[in-house]
Design a protein around this motif. Structure first.
Motif, PDB file in Angstrom:
ATOM      1  N   ARG A  46     -23.661  -9.048 -40.197  1.00 56.04           N
ATOM      2  CA  ARG A  46     -23.534  -8.198 -39.010  1.00 56.04           C
ATOM      3  C   ARG A  46     -23.126  -9.014 -37.800  1.00 56.04           C
ATOM      4  N   LEU A  47     -23.671 -10.256 -37.728  1.00 54.28           N
ATOM      5  CA  LEU A  47     -23.336 -11.117 -36.595  1.00 54.28           C
ATOM      6  C   LEU A  47     -21.840 -11.410 -36.604  1.00 54.28           C
ATOM      7  N   ALA A  48     -21.295 -11.723 -37.783  1.00 54.75           N
ATOM      8  CA  ALA A  48     -19.864 -12.017 -37.891  1.00 54.75           C
ATOM      9  C   ALA A  48     -19.053 -10.791 -37.495  1.00 54.75           C
ATOM     10  N   ALA A  49     -19.465  -9.625 -38.008  1.00 52.48           N
ATOM     11  CA  ALA A  49     -18.744  -8.395 -37.673  1.00 52.48           C
ATOM     12  C   ALA A  49     -18.812  -8.148 -36.172  1.00 52.48           C
ATOM     13  N   TYR A  50     -19.996  -8.396 -35.602  1.00 59.97           N
ATOM     14  CA  TYR A  50     -20.162  -8.170 -34.171  1.00 59.97           C
ATOM     15  C   TYR A  50     -19.259  -9.096 -33.366  1.00 59.97           C
ATOM     16  N   MET A  59     -14.677 -10.063 -29.819  1.00 61.88           N
ATOM     17  CA  MET A  59     -13.397 -10.683 -29.480  1.00 61.88           C
ATOM     18  C   MET A  59     -12.359  -9.606 -29.148  1.00 61.88           C
ATOM     19  N   TRP A  60     -12.317  -8.567 -29.986  1.00 63.28           N
ATOM     20  CA  TRP A  60     -11.359  -7.491 -29.778  1.00 63.28           C
ATOM     21  C   TRP A  60     -11.613  -6.797 -28.442  1.00 63.28           C
ATOM     22  N   ILE A  98     -10.365  -8.881 -25.556  1.00 61.45           N
ATOM     23  CA  ILE A  98      -8.912  -8.805 -25.354  1.00 61.45           C
ATOM     24  C   ILE A  98      -8.545  -7.484 -24.672  1.00 61.45           C
ATOM     25  N   LEU A  99      -9.099  -6.369 -25.192  1.00 58.10           N
ATOM     26  CA  LEU A  99      -8.815  -5.054 -24.604  1.00 58.10           C
ATOM     27  C   LEU A  99      -9.167  -5.032 -23.123  1.00 58.10           C
ATOM     28  N   SER A 100     -10.358  -5.551 -22.795  1.00 59.59           N
ATOM     29  CA  SER A 100     -10.785  -5.405 -21.412  1.00 59.59           C
ATOM     30  C   SER A 100     -10.123  -6.435 -20.513  1.00 59.59           C
ATOM     31  N   SER A 101      -9.650  -7.572 -21.074  1.00 56.79           N
ATOM     32  CA  SER A 101      -8.823  -8.488 -20.277  1.00 56.79           C
ATOM     33  C   SER A 101      -7.584  -7.780 -19.794  1.00 56.79           C
ATOM     34  N   THR A 134     -21.214  -9.556 -19.808  1.00 52.58           N
ATOM     35  CA  THR A 134     -20.465 -10.417 -18.895  1.00 52.58           C
ATOM     36  C   THR A 134     -19.146 -10.861 -19.513  1.00 52.58           C
ATOM     37  N   LEU A 135     -19.152 -11.097 -20.827  1.00 51.29           N
ATOM     38  CA  LEU A 135     -17.944 -11.612 -21.473  1.00 51.29           C
ATOM     39  C   LEU A 135     -16.829 -10.586 -21.527  1.00 51.29           C
ATOM     40  N   THR A 136     -17.164  -9.309 -21.651  1.00 49.53           N
ATOM     41  CA  THR A 136     -16.094  -8.339 -21.650  1.00 49.53           C
ATOM     42  C   THR A 136     -15.713  -8.095 -20.205  1.00 49.53           C
ATOM     43  N   PRO A 137     -14.532  -8.531 -19.825  1.00 44.37           N
ATOM     44  CA  PRO A 137     -14.166  -8.457 -18.412  1.00 44.37           C
ATOM     45  C   PRO A 137     -14.188  -7.013 -17.929  1.00 44.37           C
ATOM     46  N   GLY A 138     -14.570  -6.851 -16.688  1.00 47.74           N
ATOM     47  CA  GLY A 138     -14.721  -5.516 -16.147  1.00 47.74           C
ATOM     48  C   GLY A 138     -16.171  -5.164 -15.943  1.00 47.74           C
ATOM     49  N   THR A 139     -17.052  -5.841 -16.667  1.00 47.82           N
ATOM     50  CA  THR A 139     -18.471  -5.630 -16.424  1.00 47.82           C
ATOM     51  C   THR A 139     -19.149  -6.980 -16.291  1.00 47.82           C
ATOM     52  N   LEU A 140     -20.165  -7.035 -15.438  1.00 49.15           N
ATOM     53  CA  LEU A 140     -20.781  -8.307 -15.086  1.00 49.15           C
ATOM     54  C   LEU A 140     -22.282  -8.066 -14.940  1.00 49.15           C
TER      55      LEU A 140
END
Lengths: 199, 119
Positions: free
Chosen positions: A84-88, A93-94, A97-100, A138-144
């Motif tokens: 599950r960790l790998a899938a997560y 990562m996806w 990229i989308l939110s970048s 935090t990592l998904t840009p757009g939210t902090l």
């Protein structure tokens, strides 16, 4: 509730523990750090090993000075689910990229920017889950992630799209499922503030 | 043949990473306040630097150096969000103002969109 009040309430609570971790843990940490140093340097003469030991001692001192970050949660044992960790991680990562791309669009047309403060409660089964969720937000840009207090999160969001995807709670659900088979409701009491004074 | 494909992929990844980081830097200038700038500066940068390092790892192939680069990616991905969070929280506790979209102040949009309502 008024945002100023909310921020005041959050900024006046501080319950970090300042106790130093046990020596056994510090030594274990030092050993691992030294191993990583040797692996990275690949040189085994007195100078390089000496520098490594000095650096490791410095980090150990810093860490004891900081006190325990208290990642252990006595209530629940931490069970990792590698698949599950790998899938997560792949999903994360996806999302990154989308939110970048979303943030890039805001940068090139700033009128798209519509900041919001979001509070929500997300009961997570373990302290580590909390850290993972906070970091993922935090990592998904757009939210902090601005603050975490108990199971209450305060998040700054850059645009409408980021706000909506956070409130949907997909990420919260996924993180909770990393650590528990049957997680509690992942998002509760989500509230969105778009100006200083809202009811 | 394999090598030129490998190099090509590496170059594409490195350039993509650099462009992403450039966009992040442009964001620092264009966005209105600390919090929105933080979104651009540090997070778009995180994605950019990960792509860049991954490109370098591809360039290296299956060597120890590539392993080190992958570890660097892991550390960047773990530590960057923590650093950003601490900076933003410090700004919030210091009382730095948040910029709001000017024409949204009258909307009073405060919809509880959560799935559950109870405490």
């Amino acid at each position: 509730m008024n945002v100023t009040l909310l921020m005041h309430e959050i900024s006046t609570t501080d319950n970090r523990s300042h106790a130093s971790p046990p020596w056994s843990r510090t030594l274990f940490q030092g050993g691992i750090l030294l191993l990583v140093w040797l692996l990275f340097s690949g040189k085994f003469d007195a100078f390089h090993i000496g520098t490594g030991v000095a650096a490791v001692l410095f980090v150990m001192w810093l860490d004891r000075r900081l006190g325990s970050a208290c990642l252990d949660d006595a209530r629940v044992p931490l069970k990792l689910r590698p698949l599950r960790l790998a899938a997560y991680l792949g999903w994360l990562m996806w999302q990154m990229i989308l939110s970048s791309i979303e943030v890039a669009r805001v940068i090139f047309s700033p009128e798209r920017a519509n900041p919001a403060l979001i509070t929500f409660r997300s009961p997570q089964p373990h302290v580590v889950a909390k850290v993972v969720l906070g970091n993922s937000i935090t990592l998904t840009p757009g939210t902090l992630t601005l603050d975490i207090e108990g199971d209450r999160y305060l998040v700054h969001s850059l645009s409408e799209a980021s706000t909506n995807s956070l409130v949907e709670g997909t990420m919260q659900r996924k993180v909770a499922r990393l650590f528990s088979e049957d997680p509690a409701e992942p998002v509760r009491e989500a509230t969105i503030f778009r100006s200083r004074f809202t009811l | 043949m394999m090598e030129s494909i490998q190099n090509g992929v590496a170059v594409i990844l490195v350039v993509t990473g650099l462009i992403t980081m450039l966009i992040g830097s442009i964001g620092i200038i264009r966005l209105p306040d600390f919090y929105t700038r933080t979104h651009a500066a540090s997070k778009v940068d995180t994605v950019g630097i990960i792509i860049l390092l991954f490109g370098l790892a591809v360039f290296e192939g299956w060597t120890l150096n590539a392993g080190k680069l992958v570890l660097a990616i892991v550390f960047v991905a773990l530590t960057n969000p923590v650093a950003i969070h601490i900076l933003a929280r410090a700004a919030l506790r210091f009382g730095l103002r948040i910029w709001w979209k000017p024409d949204s102040s009258h909307l009073q949009e405060d919809a509880a969109k959560g799935k559950g309502e109870s405490a």
